[in-house]
Write a protein that holds these residues in place. Structure first.
Motif, PDB file in Angstrom:
ATOM      1  N   PRO A 211     -12.836  -4.772  -8.833  1.00  0.00           N
ATOM      2  CA  PRO A 211     -13.732  -3.796  -8.553  1.00  0.00           C
ATOM      3  C   PRO A 211     -14.573  -4.033  -7.391  1.00  0.00           C
ATOM      4  O   PRO A 211     -14.966  -5.041  -7.073  1.00  0.00           O
ATOM      5  CB  PRO A 211     -14.428  -3.227  -9.711  1.00  0.00           C
ATOM      6  N   GLY A 212     -14.625  -2.964  -6.326  1.00  0.00           N
ATOM      7  CA  GLY A 212     -15.547  -3.256  -5.309  1.00  0.00           C
ATOM      8  C   GLY A 212     -14.855  -3.676  -4.222  1.00  0.00           C
ATOM      9  O   GLY A 212     -15.552  -3.926  -2.997  1.00  0.00           O
ATOM     10  N   SER A 213     -13.380  -4.084  -4.268  1.00  0.00           N
ATOM     11  CA  SER A 213     -12.973  -5.040  -3.340  1.00  0.00           C
ATOM     12  C   SER A 213     -12.080  -3.972  -2.415  1.00  0.00           C
ATOM     13  O   SER A 213     -11.717  -3.153  -2.726  1.00  0.00           O
ATOM     14  CB  SER A 213     -12.014  -5.956  -3.971  1.00  0.00           C
ATOM     15  N   GLY A 214     -11.789  -4.510  -0.979  1.00  0.00           N
ATOM     16  CA  GLY A 214     -11.165  -3.595  -0.005  1.00  0.00           C
ATOM     17  C   GLY A 214      -9.713  -4.048  -0.603  1.00  0.00           C
ATOM     18  O   GLY A 214      -9.414  -5.140  -1.111  1.00  0.00           O
ATOM     19  N   PHE A 215      -8.559  -3.087  -0.059  1.00  0.00           N
ATOM     20  CA  PHE A 215      -7.343  -3.111  -0.563  1.00  0.00           C
ATOM     21  C   PHE A 215      -6.406  -2.625   0.784  1.00  0.00           C
ATOM     22  O   PHE A 215      -6.477  -1.449   0.768  1.00  0.00           O
ATOM     23  CB  PHE A 215      -7.006  -2.477  -1.944  1.00  0.00           C
TER      24      PHE A 215
ATOM     25  N   VAL B   5      -8.402  -1.709 -14.767  1.00  0.00           N
ATOM     26  CA  VAL B   5      -7.429  -1.222 -15.501  1.00  0.00           C
ATOM     27  C   VAL B   5      -7.688   0.192 -16.007  1.00  0.00           C
ATOM     28  O   VAL B   5      -6.902   1.227 -15.923  1.00  0.00           O
ATOM     29  CB  VAL B   5      -6.758  -2.010 -16.795  1.00  0.00           C
ATOM     30  N   ALA B   6      -8.947   0.355 -16.566  1.00  0.00           N
ATOM     31  CA  ALA B   6      -9.420   1.612 -17.213  1.00  0.00           C
ATOM     32  C   ALA B   6      -9.513   2.744 -16.250  1.00  0.00           C
ATOM     33  O   ALA B   6      -8.899   3.859 -16.409  1.00  0.00           O
ATOM     34  CB  ALA B   6     -10.710   1.507 -17.870  1.00  0.00           C
ATOM     35  N   LYS B   7      -9.729   2.307 -14.755  1.00  0.00           N
ATOM     36  CA  LYS B   7      -9.790   3.396 -13.812  1.00  0.00           C
ATOM     37  C   LYS B   7      -8.546   3.706 -13.334  1.00  0.00           C
ATOM     38  O   LYS B   7      -8.032   4.962 -13.158  1.00  0.00           O
ATOM     39  CB  LYS B   7     -10.719   2.921 -12.471  1.00  0.00           C
ATOM     40  N   LEU B   8      -7.451   2.804 -13.389  1.00  0.00           N
ATOM     41  CA  LEU B   8      -6.143   2.978 -13.053  1.00  0.00           C
ATOM     42  C   LEU B   8      -5.503   4.152 -14.234  1.00  0.00           C
ATOM     43  O   LEU B   8      -4.698   5.038 -13.718  1.00  0.00           O
ATOM     44  CB  LEU B   8      -5.229   1.919 -12.933  1.00  0.00           C
ATOM     45  N   ILE B   9      -5.654   3.678 -15.234  1.00  0.00           N
ATOM     46  CA  ILE B   9      -5.222   4.768 -16.407  1.00  0.00           C
ATOM     47  C   ILE B   9      -5.728   6.049 -16.266  1.00  0.00           C
ATOM     48  O   ILE B   9      -5.137   7.037 -16.439  1.00  0.00           O
ATOM     49  CB  ILE B   9      -5.675   3.827 -17.654  1.00  0.00           C
ATOM     50  N   GLN B  10      -7.183   6.108 -16.148  1.00  0.00           N
ATOM     51  CA  GLN B  10      -7.698   7.654 -15.918  1.00  0.00           C
ATOM     52  C   GLN B  10      -7.197   7.996 -14.707  1.00  0.00           C
ATOM     53  O   GLN B  10      -6.867   9.383 -14.636  1.00  0.00           O
ATOM     54  CB  GLN B  10      -9.195   7.248 -15.735  1.00  0.00           C
ATOM     55  N   GLY B  11      -6.867   7.236 -13.388  1.00  0.00           N
ATOM     56  CA  GLY B  11      -6.362   7.811 -12.362  1.00  0.00           C
ATOM     57  C   GLY B  11      -4.668   7.956 -12.311  1.00  0.00           C
ATOM     58  O   GLY B  11      -4.232   7.525 -11.113  1.00  0.00           O
TER      59      GLY B  11
ATOM     60  N   PRO C  17     -19.059   0.724 -11.070  1.00  0.00           N
ATOM     61  CA  PRO C  17     -19.862   1.503 -11.823  1.00  0.00           C
ATOM     62  C   PRO C  17     -21.068   2.383 -11.076  1.00  0.00           C
ATOM     63  O   PRO C  17     -21.569   1.525 -10.511  1.00  0.00           O
ATOM     64  CB  PRO C  17     -20.342   0.478 -12.703  1.00  0.00           C
ATOM     65  N   GLY C  18     -20.997   3.408 -11.106  1.00  0.00           N
ATOM     66  CA  GLY C  18     -22.166   4.176 -10.634  1.00  0.00           C
ATOM     67  C   GLY C  18     -21.845   4.872  -9.244  1.00  0.00           C
ATOM     68  O   GLY C  18     -22.693   5.766  -8.746  1.00  0.00           O
ATOM     69  N   ASP C  19     -20.682   4.370  -8.785  1.00  0.00           N
ATOM     70  CA  ASP C  19     -20.191   5.067  -7.482  1.00  0.00           C
ATOM     71  C   ASP C  19     -20.023   6.222  -7.444  1.00  0.00           C
ATOM     72  O   ASP C  19     -19.506   6.807  -8.649  1.00  0.00           O
ATOM     73  CB  ASP C  19     -19.095   3.925  -6.868  1.00  0.00           C
ATOM     74  N   THR C  20     -19.911   6.978  -6.527  1.00  0.00           N
ATOM     75  CA  THR C  20     -19.441   8.408  -6.294  1.00  0.00           C
ATOM     76  C   THR C  20     -17.924   8.548  -6.807  1.00  0.00           C
ATOM     77  O   THR C  20     -17.089   7.743  -6.337  1.00  0.00           O
ATOM     78  CB  THR C  20     -19.690   9.170  -4.802  1.00  0.00           C
ATOM     79  N   GLY C  21     -17.607   9.351  -7.564  1.00  0.00           N
ATOM     80  CA  GLY C  21     -16.241   9.202  -8.108  1.00  0.00           C
ATOM     81  C   GLY C  21     -15.954   8.485  -9.413  1.00  0.00           C
ATOM     82  O   GLY C  21     -14.814   8.525 -10.053  1.00  0.00           O
ATOM     83  N   SER C  22     -16.912   7.601  -9.870  1.00  0.00           N
ATOM     84  CA  SER C  22     -16.599   6.693 -10.927  1.00  0.00           C
ATOM     85  C   SER C  22     -16.630   7.711 -12.092  1.00  0.00           C
ATOM     86  O   SER C  22     -17.174   8.757 -11.948  1.00  0.00           O
ATOM     87  CB  SER C  22     -17.477   5.733 -11.140  1.00  0.00           C
ATOM     88  N   VAL C  23     -16.219   7.333 -13.317  1.00  0.00           N
ATOM     89  CA  VAL C  23     -15.991   8.154 -14.523  1.00  0.00           C
ATOM     90  C   VAL C  23     -17.074   7.692 -15.424  1.00  0.00           C
ATOM     91  O   VAL C  23     -17.059   6.520 -15.884  1.00  0.00           O
ATOM     92  CB  VAL C  23     -14.475   7.896 -15.216  1.00  0.00           C
ATOM     93  N   PRO C  24     -17.882   8.724 -15.912  1.00  0.00           N
ATOM     94  CA  PRO C  24     -19.254   8.074 -16.855  1.00  0.00           C
ATOM     95  C   PRO C  24     -18.728   7.460 -17.896  1.00  0.00           C
ATOM     96  O   PRO C  24     -19.296   6.668 -18.438  1.00  0.00           O
ATOM     97  CB  PRO C  24     -19.898   9.483 -16.842  1.00  0.00           C
ATOM     98  N   ALA C  25     -17.693   8.257 -18.746  1.00  0.00           N
ATOM     99  CA  ALA C  25     -17.365   7.494 -20.076  1.00  0.00           C
ATOM    100  C   ALA C  25     -16.878   5.894 -19.908  1.00  0.00           C
ATOM    101  O   ALA C  25     -16.907   5.058 -20.556  1.00  0.00           O
ATOM    102  CB  ALA C  25     -15.985   8.134 -20.628  1.00  0.00           C
ATOM    103  N   ILE C  26     -16.228   5.524 -18.661  1.00  0.00           N
ATOM    104  CA  ILE C  26     -15.636   4.111 -18.454  1.00  0.00           C
ATOM    105  C   ILE C  26     -17.155   3.278 -18.232  1.00  0.00           C
ATOM    106  O   ILE C  26     -17.203   2.165 -18.560  1.00  0.00           O
ATOM    107  CB  ILE C  26     -14.669   4.200 -17.228  1.00  0.00           C
TER     108      ILE C  26
END
Length: 478
Positions: free
Chosen positions: A205-209, A302-308, A269-278
């Motif tokens: 998380p937080g890395s460029g890709f 993984v949780a972000k990729l499943i949500q998305g 976590p806390g970034d714009t677009g992050s999911v509060p439940a995650i």
């Protein structure tokens, strides 16, 4: 006659070479066919493999609590034995978890967690008598038992061949024609390798890709924008060689997936677009903007990729996460306190990360569509060594978690807790260590997971060719 190498041809070859290196360095090259198949997301399911490198001590992961077996356990484990009163009780199952796994208790209570006993690499069902009767090099005995590198391959590939090239996660992806290859958040491994695709390896998380200098965020600078236009034009040109056509297509696909996933990958976590439940589920393991638990960082990804998953594309996705440090030959427990020490610290991190991930899945309404499971090189010896540690063994206990799990009970056959007994490979005094012969094969474990995932019998046969040797195909935990 070969065409002359004009300056333009030379420049073109140089561009192809450099951009290939950029993509390979970004982790994209392995999944270059990503997104090339039809995307479906109406009936989404995900499998999440967590590999515990080094060989987790399963005998202290799940411990019997009934008087007879606990006394056998304590008598042999000696200084490594966890006090019965410290165990996290698993209801009326007759077993308890290591106290460091207390975070998993709510998920056991909600019926989303199950231990699976004595699983390991097998070529065929095997008794101790059969094991002892087979000559060295027999195809009925898995290759290079008790070796880290070989047993890792046998677990990741399923079967008994330590030279296997493809992993069972990769073969399942091929058989089910998944849109994406296995997505790894824990580096490279055999588990996700296919005949024609390798895993897509993502950073934390937080890395460029993507290819640095050619990502969307980089092309706001005019020289980078022009470079990207030039690269796109080169890959769009017709090729006279099939290999070059395939390469150009793969590179184009890699750019596409990096552009599509870069936002998900980078979100913290806390970034714009992050999911509060995650974010809320993983909050205890984030401090000053950094993850304090390495496995939790992977599972957050993984949780972000499943949500998305609509952005990731595809209705079936396999993920691969890793955690190391389990080769506990010494100092496995603290002197005078077997509930603490090196192994307890590892299990604490494992339990906290697993619990957070499952809470996140519940929070986003995906608990029933995601199953998480552990693997490890091998189990460790039941008897301790002279350094308050354990050595390499064979059969091991695993954990399976998710809303589809038939929780509240245990699965598989727990070994007989007698050194030199029917489940211990040892015969001579020096080898009576409790290296259990598995009573369930990796193939059966994998088949149970893949059947839930949607694999047909024919697809199971493709993904797990060794499964035909076992009359019981499913262990029943899903």
């Amino acid at each position: 006659m070969k065409p002359a190498h004009t300056p333009l041809n030379a420049a073109r070859r140089l561009w192809l070479k450099k951009s290939a290196a950029l993509l390979a360095g970004s982790g994209l090259a392995g999944g270059l066919m990503l997104g090339s198949r039809v995307a479906r997301a109406a009936d989404y399911k995900a499998l999440v493999c967590i590999f515990l490198y080094g060989g987790n001590d399963g005998m202290n992961l799940v411990v019997p609590t009934d008087t007879t077996r606990y006394n056998q356990y304590a008598g042999v484990r000696q200084a490594l034995a966890i006090p019965r009163g410290a165990l996290v009780g698993l209801g009326s199952s007759g077993f308890g978890l290591h106290p460091a796994l207390g975070a998993l208790a709510p998920h056991w209570n909600s019926g989303m967690l199950a231990p699976v006993f004595n699983v390991g690499p097998l070529a065929v069902p095997l008794t101790k008598a059969q094991y002892l009767a087979e000559p060295e090099g027999s195809p009925l005995i898995p290759d290079s038992l008790f070796s880290h590198s070989d047993q890792q391959i046998l677990w990741e590939c399923a079967g008994s061949d330590a030279l296997a090239r493809t992993g069972w996660g990769g073969r399942a992806s091929t058989a089910l024609a998944t849109t994406n290859p296995v997505i790894s958040v824990g580096g490279n491994g055999h588990f996700g390798v296919e005949d024609l695709r390798t895993p897509l390896v993502l950073p934390g998380p937080g890395s460029g890709f993507g290819a640095y200098g050619l990502r969307p965020e980089d092309t706001t600078w005019e020289p980078n924008r022009l470079r990207k236009v030039a690269v796109d034009a080169l890959y769009a040109q017709p090729q006279s060689v099939d290999l070059a056509t395939a390469f150009a297509s793969q590179q184009t696909g890699a750019f596409e997936i990096s552009q599509r996933l870069s936002g998900l990958v980078a979100t913290m976590p806390g970034d714009t677009g992050s999911v509060p439940a995650i974010d809320a589920a993983f909050a205890p393991m984030v401090s000053d903007g950094y993850f304090t638990n390495g496995l939790a960082a992977q599972l957050y990804q993984v949780a972000k990729l499943i949500q998305g998953h609509n952005t990731v594309q595809g209705d079936r996705q396999i993920f691969f996460a890793t955690m190391g440090g389990f080769d506990t030959h010494s100092g496995q427990v603290s002197y005078g306190d077997p509930a603490n020490g090196e192994h307890a610290g590892l299990l604490h991190a494992l339990g906290d990360a697993l619990a957070a991930f499952q809470s996140a899945m519940v929070g986003i309404g995906m608990a029933n569509q995601v199953t998480t499971f552990t693997q490890a090189d091998f189990g460790r010896t039941f008897a301790p060594n002279s350094s308050l540690g354990t050595d390499h063994a064979w059969g091991n206990h695993q954990l399976v978690m998710g809303g589809a799990v038939k929780g509240g009970k245990t699965y598989g056959t727990y070994p007989t807790l007698v050194l030199g007994g029917p489940d211990d490979v040892g015969v001579e005094d020096w080898e009576l260590q409790g290296r259990w012969i598995p009573t369930s094969a990796v193939d059966q474990y994998a088949a149970t997971l893949l059947s839930w995932f949607g694999a047909t019998d024919a697809q199971l046969a493709t993904a797990l060719p060794n499964l035909a040797h076992f009359s019981q195909r499913s262990l029943g935990f899903l």
